[in-house]
Design an enzyme around this catalytic site. Structure first.
Site, PDB file in Angstrom:
ATOM      1  N   PHE B 139       0.765  -1.282   0.029  1.00 41.05           N
ATOM      2  CA  PHE B 139       0.033   0.068  -0.058  1.00 41.05           C
ATOM      3  C   PHE B 139       0.866   1.215  -0.088  1.00 41.05           C
ATOM      4  O   PHE B 139       1.744   1.307   0.820  1.00 41.05           O
ATOM      5  CB  PHE B 139      -1.067   0.085   1.194  1.00 41.05           C
ATOM      6  CG  PHE B 139      -1.949   0.988   1.155  1.00 41.05           C
ATOM      7  CD1 PHE B 139      -3.180   0.834   0.262  1.00 41.05           C
ATOM      8  CD2 PHE B 139      -1.899   2.203   1.931  1.00 41.05           C
ATOM      9  CE1 PHE B 139      -4.092   1.895  -0.089  1.00 41.05           C
ATOM     10  CE2 PHE B 139      -3.050   3.297   1.561  1.00 41.05           C
ATOM     11  CZ  PHE B 139      -3.983   2.941   0.655  1.00 41.05           C
ATOM     12  N   ASP B 210       3.458  -2.659   9.755  1.00 43.97           N
ATOM     13  CA  ASP B 210       2.062  -1.981   9.490  1.00 43.97           C
ATOM     14  C   ASP B 210       1.274  -3.000   9.880  1.00 43.97           C
ATOM     15  O   ASP B 210       1.282  -4.090   8.907  1.00 43.97           O
ATOM     16  CB  ASP B 210       2.147  -1.410   8.245  1.00 43.97           C
ATOM     17  CG  ASP B 210       0.830  -0.741   7.838  1.00 43.97           C
ATOM     18  OD1 ASP B 210      -0.127  -1.088   8.595  1.00 43.97           O
ATOM     19  OD2 ASP B 210       0.743   0.223   7.188  1.00 43.97           O
ATOM     20  N   TYR B 235      -9.865   1.331  11.572  1.00 42.15           N
ATOM     21  CA  TYR B 235     -11.355   1.426  10.717  1.00 42.15           C
ATOM     22  C   TYR B 235     -11.569   0.289   9.771  1.00 42.15           C
ATOM     23  O   TYR B 235     -12.523   0.337   9.114  1.00 42.15           O
ATOM     24  CB  TYR B 235     -11.581   2.711  10.167  1.00 42.15           C
ATOM     25  CG  TYR B 235     -10.336   3.241   8.971  1.00 42.15           C
ATOM     26  CD1 TYR B 235     -10.512   2.568   7.670  1.00 42.15           C
ATOM     27  CD2 TYR B 235      -9.449   3.907   9.367  1.00 42.15           C
ATOM     28  CE1 TYR B 235      -9.422   2.965   6.815  1.00 42.15           C
ATOM     29  CE2 TYR B 235      -8.666   4.553   8.457  1.00 42.15           C
ATOM     30  CZ  TYR B 235      -8.523   4.019   7.186  1.00 42.15           C
ATOM     31  OH  TYR B 235      -7.636   4.583   6.171  1.00 42.15           O
ATOM     32  N   LYS B 236     -10.669  -0.557   9.869  1.00 40.46           N
ATOM     33  CA  LYS B 236     -10.724  -2.135   9.285  1.00 40.46           C
ATOM     34  C   LYS B 236     -11.203  -2.955   9.954  1.00 40.46           C
ATOM     35  O   LYS B 236     -12.453  -2.850  10.531  1.00 40.46           O
ATOM     36  CB  LYS B 236      -9.429  -2.556   8.495  1.00 40.46           C
ATOM     37  CG  LYS B 236      -8.857  -1.287   7.366  1.00 40.46           C
ATOM     38  CD  LYS B 236      -7.410  -1.699   6.937  1.00 40.46           C
ATOM     39  CE  LYS B 236      -6.808  -0.488   6.141  1.00 40.46           C
ATOM     40  NZ  LYS B 236      -7.721  -0.317   4.645  1.00 40.46           N
ATOM     41  N   ARG B 384     -11.400  -7.745  -4.242  1.00 42.45           N
ATOM     42  CA  ARG B 384     -11.207  -8.172  -2.873  1.00 42.45           C
ATOM     43  C   ARG B 384     -12.488  -8.633  -2.125  1.00 42.45           C
ATOM     44  O   ARG B 384     -13.266  -7.996  -2.188  1.00 42.45           O
ATOM     45  CB  ARG B 384     -10.273  -7.176  -1.975  1.00 42.45           C
ATOM     46  CG  ARG B 384      -8.950  -6.542  -2.786  1.00 42.45           C
ATOM     47  CD  ARG B 384      -8.220  -5.675  -1.805  1.00 42.45           C
ATOM     48  NE  ARG B 384      -8.942  -4.794  -1.158  1.00 42.45           N
ATOM     49  CZ  ARG B 384      -8.667  -3.805  -0.341  1.00 42.45           C
ATOM     50  NH1 ARG B 384      -7.484  -3.795   0.036  1.00 42.45           N
ATOM     51  NH2 ARG B 384      -9.262  -2.839   0.114  1.00 42.45           N
TER      52      ARG B 384
END
Lengths: 425, 425
Positions: B139, B210, B235-236, B384
């Site tokens: 990412f 991460d 927030y995942k 995904r």
């Protein structure tokens, strides 16, 4: 109508009796705005310079974002509610309040982090200059940020803080950027943005204005001042909620060359292409870094709706009348109580709060709070009373001084429950 | 009971018929957790790896913070609700999920900004070393941050990104810090935290993990791995709400020497003394910078209550069974449709989402979304499907594959409304 008196500051003294307070409030063109906030009944709230109260529209927007956008629309909200565009949309709202073009302002992160970004950008625009000049004794988070930048520069940058009266004389050919807080957090003394900016430019330096203690309480015109950069807080006079995200202004002429040093995907030219190399977004978008709290942004966006259609000159006029009335009443009624007015006497050089000094300031403020008059304390001896023209009125001024006289005259502040020292932010 | 089959990946194939889905869901020890979220009826939500759904307790906490704390208690809330302590209190909640001590984690800012802070701190701990090593193609916000650090270093630091398989061989005596995302955002391939950390330490380097795509979906044990630093998104799989603030972990052994470079009053030893010189707070508090959104913090704090008492080994066991069931069903039912599984086949090396590759991935995903099966798209050709063990079940897996077969078999994705390219985050 009571006869006008002349105050010690030389201005006309408007508020002399309780009846004056009622009349002045009834004549106030901004009076109806108070109904747009939820303020507990009976409370004289004078901490809006620290944490603005809840705008009703902010509460309903937060519910909407949580219970409909997040809960129902879920990931689609990034598109259908354009969450990604919030930093720029809210920035445009703030731009009107600070005399900037809509595309010159974005909302991001905290004031401290935004200071880091604009200072790094400013240093990049002034290669060969090594000094960041700032005021000694203003709100210290800015000093901490600047000291951190200097510490990390391997000797290339130094942070120099001088007393207010030495700012102009301290600018020299090594000054890359001058960082100043427009209105002082403690005594509300205001810098002349135009004069300082001109002087810095004449010396080849850039200026960063921290507008935390002025935005929303007075008109600002950054473009007219030829300002370079500004940052500011949104949870004081802008009422965005505790810790709401901050703003960044950069003049359009600097946009193409800005490098904030703190670069993430929200500042990328094409964030959803997910390419490996950083390419800055055009304009202010590059001052963003990572994903921001949508809840915090949307609540702030709603809070700013209260400013729609409001004339900031009218806001400023009311602000100076409120603070002047307070200063005049304090001087008339608190004689012999050991109170000093620590703010400028001339309202033209004063923000929207008034600082009073008293040796027992902490305990006096605790006693006032117990009487539902809420200002705050700043160590070692300052009480601050913030007057927000959007919801404070002349009756608030009257009641505050009446309570202050009671507390001081009766030495009510000596009660044990007001002595123990707590943390006041 | 249907007879167990052996899947192409060599694992036992549990989900073969619709009846299996019902049975597996009824046997699921985590099944009741779904009732703690507000998920629209009829929606198969497989984007929890991007934006977790609303926990009911988060909605009520946000209301409480806005309508009681902010509205009623106003400035006093900093004391009576200890707003100032939220970063550490929530940090302690996250610590349990990542195998850290409670005092080793704080919540602050965004993942991107936190990466900046831990990398600056790590570079400070490894003077004389100049290279930040990271994975190419993960990412990219992390790459942008690292490139920014290098650009600002006057040649003292370089950011080097290499392919996954070259990470170990690329560590050398100049490597100050290795920055890796544990589970890949695209294909869910997972690094071995223990092995990489050991290898980096053997070379004298530090490691930043991460954990954005793994925290909350599997047990993590940073202390057991002797990890140095970690950052991550909330927030995942942690369901903290869109853009909720991120976390920072630093091993206790490093605390005394940390300098995050980005220093503000929230990281000061005595923030309310308002002294001029920066003095770092002891421990992780110094990794904070400016005032954080209390609304965002409190909502996250509540969201994490859903994890109270949950066994993460059980979460992981369900996660791997869900993703394996999905991979197996896709392989069994999508033959000839041009679908490739882009995620690791061995569940031990896979996170909690599955990536499928298809030449028309964007349109296929649009057609699925129209059928209320919500995954997402990553350019150019990846879909995904995130499976969160807290609220997804085997019936979700079954329904997703049934709809995928319908969309692909009938070429439903060719409909004009699914072709136009929008922005999918």
């Amino acid at each position: 109508m009571t006869p006008a008196a002349i105050s010690l500051s030389g201005e006309i003294q408007e508020l002399v009796t309780l009846a004056d307070a009622g009349r002045l409030d009834s004549e106030d063109p901004l009076r109806s705005l108070r109904s747009r906030f939820r303020i507990p009944p009976g409370l004289v709230y004078l901490c809006g310079n620290s944490l603005g109260p809840l705008p009703l529209v902010a509460a309903s927007r937060a519910r909407e974002v949580i219970e409909r956008q997040w809960a129902e629309d879920l990931i689609r909200s990034w598109n259908v509610h354009d969450w990604f565009g919030l930093p720029e949309r809210i920035g445009a709202r703030v731009a009107r309040l600070i005399g900037a073009q809509p595309h010159e302002v974005v909302i991001a992160d905290s004031t401290s982090i935004n200071l880091f970004k604009v200072v790094k950008a400013a240093l990049g625009l002034r290669p060969g200059r090594h000094t960041i000049l700032s005021e000694y004794g203003n709100f210290p988070t800015n000093a901490y940020v600047l000291q951190g930048v200097a510490r990390d520069s391997a000797g290339q940058t130094r942070s120099r803080a001088v007393a207010r009266e030495k700012i102009l004389a301290s600018m020299d050919a090594d000054t890359a950027v001058v960082v100043l807080t427009h209105v002082h957090y403690r005594d509300a003394a205001a810098f002349d943005i135009d004069a300082i900016t001109s002087a810095a430019h004449a010396m080849g330096a850039l200026v960063v204005w921290d507008l935390s203690h002025s935005v929303g309480a007075m008109p600002l015109d950054l473009n007219a001042a030829d300002a370079d950069f500004a940052i500011g807080c949104t949870y004081k006079y802008l009422n965005g909620g505790p810790g709401s995200p901050a703003f960044i202004f950069a003049a359009g002429r600097h946009h193409d060359a800005l490098d904030p040093g703190l670069c993430g995907w929200w500042g990328h030219r094409a964030p959803f292409d997910l390419v490996e190399d950083y390419q800055p977004a055009p304009g202010m978008r590059r001052m963003l870094t990572g994903t921001a709290s949508i809840l915090a942004l949307a609540t702030l966006d709603a809070a700013l709706e209260v400013f729609d259609g409001i004339d900031l000159a009218q806001v400023r006029a009311k602000s100076t009348r409120l603070t002047s009335a307070f200063v005049d009443l304090v001087q008339a009624k608190c004689v012999g109580f050991g109170i000093d007015v620590a703010s400028p006497m001339d309202s033209r050089g004063r923000g929207s709060h008034v600082a009073l000094r008293h040796p027992q300031a902490y305990s006096v403020m605790q006693a006032l709070i117990a009487r539902h008059v809420v200002g705050d304390f700043r160590a070692p001896d300052v009480m601050r009373f913030g007057f927000s023209p959007l919801y404070n009125g002349y009756r608030d001024v009257w009641d505050t001084v009446e309570n202050l006289v009671t507390v001081l005259g009766g030495e009510e502040w000596r009660r044990p429950e007001f002595i123990s020292r707590g943390r006041v932010t």
